[in-house]
Design a protein around this motif. Structure first.
Motif, PDB file in Angstrom:
ATOM      1  N   ARG A  42      48.709  46.392 -57.591  1.00  0.00           N
ATOM      2  CA  ARG A  42      48.580  47.448 -56.597  1.00  0.00           C
ATOM      3  C   ARG A  42      48.918  48.768 -57.273  1.00  0.00           C
ATOM      4  O   ARG A  42      49.720  48.817 -58.196  1.00  0.00           O
ATOM      5  N   ASN A  43      48.292  49.853 -56.814  1.00  0.00           N
ATOM      6  CA  ASN A  43      48.669  51.164 -57.315  1.00  0.00           C
ATOM      7  C   ASN A  43      49.001  52.072 -56.138  1.00  0.00           C
ATOM      8  O   ASN A  43      49.025  51.641 -54.986  1.00  0.00           O
ATOM      9  N   VAL A  44      49.300  53.325 -56.425  1.00  0.00           N
ATOM     10  CA  VAL A  44      49.704  54.246 -55.371  1.00  0.00           C
ATOM     11  C   VAL A  44      48.625  54.383 -54.311  1.00  0.00           C
ATOM     12  O   VAL A  44      48.912  54.573 -53.128  1.00  0.00           O
ATOM     13  N   GLN A  45      47.360  54.252 -54.709  1.00  0.00           N
ATOM     14  CA  GLN A  45      46.257  54.362 -53.753  1.00  0.00           C
ATOM     15  C   GLN A  45      46.380  53.323 -52.639  1.00  0.00           C
ATOM     16  O   GLN A  45      46.007  53.577 -51.491  1.00  0.00           O
ATOM     17  N   SER A  46      46.942  52.150 -52.976  1.00  0.00           N
ATOM     18  CA  SER A  46      47.109  51.090 -51.987  1.00  0.00           C
ATOM     19  C   SER A  46      48.057  51.512 -50.869  1.00  0.00           C
ATOM     20  O   SER A  46      48.017  50.946 -49.776  1.00  0.00           O
ATOM     21  N   CYS A  47      48.903  52.491 -51.151  1.00  0.00           N
ATOM     22  CA  CYS A  47      49.889  52.948 -50.179  1.00  0.00           C
ATOM     23  C   CYS A  47      49.488  54.254 -49.499  1.00  0.00           C
ATOM     24  O   CYS A  47      50.308  54.860 -48.792  1.00  0.00           O
ATOM     25  N   ASP A 135      58.035  67.057 -62.881  1.00  0.00           N
ATOM     26  CA  ASP A 135      58.530  66.239 -61.775  1.00  0.00           C
ATOM     27  C   ASP A 135      57.763  64.920 -61.748  1.00  0.00           C
ATOM     28  O   ASP A 135      56.529  64.916 -61.649  1.00  0.00           O
ATOM     29  N   ILE A 136      58.499  63.819 -61.829  1.00  0.00           N
ATOM     30  CA  ILE A 136      57.910  62.474 -61.784  1.00  0.00           C
ATOM     31  C   ILE A 136      58.350  61.809 -60.487  1.00  0.00           C
ATOM     32  O   ILE A 136      59.539  61.613 -60.255  1.00  0.00           O
ATOM     33  N   ASN A 137      57.393  61.477 -59.629  1.00  0.00           N
ATOM     34  CA  ASN A 137      57.689  60.777 -58.384  1.00  0.00           C
ATOM     35  C   ASN A 137      57.433  59.284 -58.572  1.00  0.00           C
ATOM     36  O   ASN A 137      56.358  58.890 -59.049  1.00  0.00           O
ATOM     37  N   VAL A 138      58.394  58.456 -58.185  1.00  0.00           N
ATOM     38  CA  VAL A 138      58.275  57.011 -58.339  1.00  0.00           C
ATOM     39  C   VAL A 138      58.150  56.368 -56.959  1.00  0.00           C
ATOM     40  O   VAL A 138      58.988  56.600 -56.079  1.00  0.00           O
ATOM     41  N   GLY A 296      55.224  79.292 -69.572  1.00  0.00           N
ATOM     42  CA  GLY A 296      55.739  78.027 -69.072  1.00  0.00           C
ATOM     43  C   GLY A 296      54.767  77.302 -68.172  1.00  0.00           C
ATOM     44  O   GLY A 296      53.810  77.897 -67.647  1.00  0.00           O
ATOM     45  N   LEU A 297      55.008  76.006 -67.978  1.00  0.00           N
ATOM     46  CA  LEU A 297      54.137  75.148 -67.191  1.00  0.00           C
ATOM     47  C   LEU A 297      54.954  74.347 -66.182  1.00  0.00           C
ATOM     48  O   LEU A 297      56.129  74.066 -66.402  1.00  0.00           O
ATOM     49  N   TYR A 298      54.293  73.979 -65.093  1.00  0.00           N
ATOM     50  CA  TYR A 298      54.877  73.055 -64.116  1.00  0.00           C
ATOM     51  C   TYR A 298      53.927  71.880 -63.991  1.00  0.00           C
ATOM     52  O   TYR A 298      52.729  72.058 -63.751  1.00  0.00           O
ATOM     53  N   ALA A 299      54.458  70.657 -64.155  1.00  0.00           N
ATOM     54  CA  ALA A 299      53.621  69.459 -64.149  1.00  0.00           C
ATOM     55  C   ALA A 299      54.204  68.414 -63.204  1.00  0.00           C
ATOM     56  O   ALA A 299      55.428  68.320 -63.036  1.00  0.00           O
ATOM     57  N   THR A 300      53.310  67.628 -62.593  1.00  0.00           N
ATOM     58  CA  THR A 300      53.742  66.572 -61.677  1.00  0.00           C
ATOM     59  C   THR A 300      52.898  65.325 -61.906  1.00  0.00           C
ATOM     60  O   THR A 300      51.768  65.391 -62.398  1.00  0.00           O
ATOM     61  N   ILE A 301      53.470  64.181 -61.518  1.00  0.00           N
ATOM     62  CA  ILE A 301      52.710  62.929 -61.533  1.00  0.00           C
ATOM     63  C   ILE A 301      53.422  61.930 -60.629  1.00  0.00           C
ATOM     64  O   ILE A 301      54.650  61.968 -60.484  1.00  0.00           O
ATOM     65  N   ASP A 302      52.655  61.050 -59.974  1.00  0.00           N
ATOM     66  CA  ASP A 302      53.196  59.964 -59.162  1.00  0.00           C
ATOM     67  C   ASP A 302      52.999  58.654 -59.914  1.00  0.00           C
ATOM     68  O   ASP A 302      51.913  58.395 -60.436  1.00  0.00           O
ATOM     69  N   VAL A 303      54.039  57.834 -59.932  1.00  0.00           N
ATOM     70  CA  VAL A 303      53.995  56.554 -60.639  1.00  0.00           C
ATOM     71  C   VAL A 303      54.299  55.432 -59.659  1.00  0.00           C
ATOM     72  O   VAL A 303      55.367  55.419 -59.045  1.00  0.00           O
ATOM     73  N   GLY A 304      53.373  54.516 -59.500  1.00  0.00           N
ATOM     74  CA  GLY A 304      53.601  53.360 -58.651  1.00  0.00           C
ATOM     75  C   GLY A 304      54.205  52.223 -59.454  1.00  0.00           C
ATOM     76  O   GLY A 304      53.722  51.896 -60.539  1.00  0.00           O
ATOM     77  N   VAL A 305      55.268  51.614 -58.933  1.00  0.00           N
ATOM     78  CA  VAL A 305      55.914  50.501 -59.628  1.00  0.00           C
ATOM     79  C   VAL A 305      56.219  49.376 -58.646  1.00  0.00           C
ATOM     80  O   VAL A 305      56.331  49.596 -57.441  1.00  0.00           O
ATOM     81  N   ASN A 306      56.349  48.196 -59.176  1.00  0.00           N
ATOM     82  CA  ASN A 306      56.893  47.060 -58.436  1.00  0.00           C
ATOM     83  C   ASN A 306      58.301  46.838 -58.973  1.00  0.00           C
ATOM     84  O   ASN A 306      58.463  46.330 -60.078  1.00  0.00           O
ATOM     85  N   PRO A 307      59.345  47.218 -58.225  1.00  0.00           N
ATOM     86  CA  PRO A 307      60.708  47.096 -58.748  1.00  0.00           C
ATOM     87  C   PRO A 307      61.109  45.683 -59.133  1.00  0.00           C
ATOM     88  O   PRO A 307      62.071  45.491 -59.890  1.00  0.00           O
TER      89      PRO A 307
END
Length: 353
Positions: A42-47, A135-138, A296-307
């Motif tokens: 599953r990935n973030v799209q599933s949610c 910023d990394i969103n988990v 300077g730069l501002y960067a973001t990403i979402d990471v889907g995980v199965n804990p």
């Protein structure tokens, strides 16, 4: 999609290109293919529906807008009252069109993972380059909730393609000078929104790989008095990339433009191509803070995980007060010439005629 991915994997394996100077990525390609083929993947799209309905997507969008505006105000490129927001409904509609991966390793930890890194947000330690607030969103893709109280580890090479904390042939000039510093390496906890924040640089390039950052997600680790973590489990081993157009602009600036190593573009990097299969998107979303990259730069990403997933990456060194020291029996020791994870199929490279 699976048939297409397997065909791509076969083509990439046939090229036998290197991941790092002297190394081989066949093992990493096979691990990535196993992830894509996993029946429970599953990935973030599933949610997407759950994250939108709960308000998390809107909240994160507004928080990121505010953070970028805060950085612009601090740098003198905006006034506090000048924040212009995008319609959150548009963001909610677009969310999940592509998202980061989960369950199995997105990619390898590589030969330069150093354990024992410090809990710190600013990991620059004097390094120069395109300063990036990241910023990394988990997100837990089994519950579609943000992952709190986890630790995100991040590391990458410097602007001229050298990793700190290690010594290896092909890592810069191969000297021991980089062992004494832990620049561009660190760990951050995820907060209530599942966010971990770093200040780093866009990594440079080196032979055989496009520019990329490494990450590992830790769960249940113990915070030690020396500001490091120990124990727990690892659910995710991944790599983040940068859009090629942005890379071209970064590489034209100093000190990136002093790097004489051969450039590999995203399109020619096999792990990048595998990383984008299956609906995943390991590319950072990058915004300028000012008018130029130097601002300077501002960067973001979402990471889907199965804990509940269990990964077992292997470090090459341990960070200490005396710099990086070898981890006994590491499969990366001797990279790229004699380690157990070296060469083709994970074994020793073929002898030269």
């Amino acid at each position: 999609m699976v048939q297409l991915t397997q065909a791509l994997a076969a083509a990439l394996l046939a090229t036998a290109a290197v991941a790092h100077p002297g190394g081989n990525v066949n093992k990493e390609i096979l691990r990535r293919q196993a992830h894509l083929d996993h029946p429970q993947r599953r990935n973030v799209q599933s949610c997407k529906r759950s994250l939108v309905d709960s308000g998390w997507v809107r909240e994160q969008h507004m928080r990121r807008e505010a953070r970028l505006h805060e950085l612009r105000v601090a740098a003198g490129f905006a006034k506090e009252h000048e924040l212009v927001r995008r319609d959150p409904a548009e963001v909610e509609e677009e969310y999940g069109a592509a998202a980061a991966c989960t369950l199995d390793p997105e990619s390898t930890e590589g030969p330069y993972w150093v354990v024992g890194e410090l809990i710190r947000q600013d990991i620059l330690t004097g390094e120069k380059g395109a300063i990036t607030h990241l910023d990394i969103n988990v997100v837990d893709t089994t519950t579609c909730q943000p992952v709190t109280n986890a630790y995100v580890e991040l590391w990458g090479c410097n602007s001229t393609g050298v990793y700190t904390g290690v010594q290896a042939r092909g890592n810069g000039d191969g000297s021991a000078t980089a062992i004494a510093t832990n620049a561009l390496r660190g760990v951050q906890p995820t907060g209530q929104n599942g966010t971990a924040s770093f200040i780093t640089v866009i990594p440079g390039h080196y032979v055989g790989r496009t520019n990329h950052l490494h990450t590992i997600i830790h769960h249940g680790a113990q915070l030690l008095p020396n500001n490091t973590i120990r124990g727990g489990s690892i659910s995710h081993v991944g790599q983040f990339y940068i859009d090629q157009n942005m890379l071209q602009q970064v590489e034209a600036t100093a000190p990136y433009n002093t790097n004489k190593q051969a450039i590999t573009t995203n399109a020619r990097d096999m792990l990048f191509n595998m990383g984008r299969q299956g609906g995943d998107d390991p590319v950072l979303k990058v915004s300028l803070i000012g008018k130029t990259i130097a601002d300077g730069l501002y960067a973001t990403i979402d990471v889907g995980v199965n804990p509940n997933a269990r990964q077992n990456p292997q470090p090459v060194n341990l960070w200490t007060a005396n710099g990086g020291i070898p981890v006994p029996n590491s499969p990366w020791t001797g990279y790229p010439d004699s380690c157990r994870n070296c060469g083709f199929g994970g074994g020793r490279p073929p002898r030269k005629a």
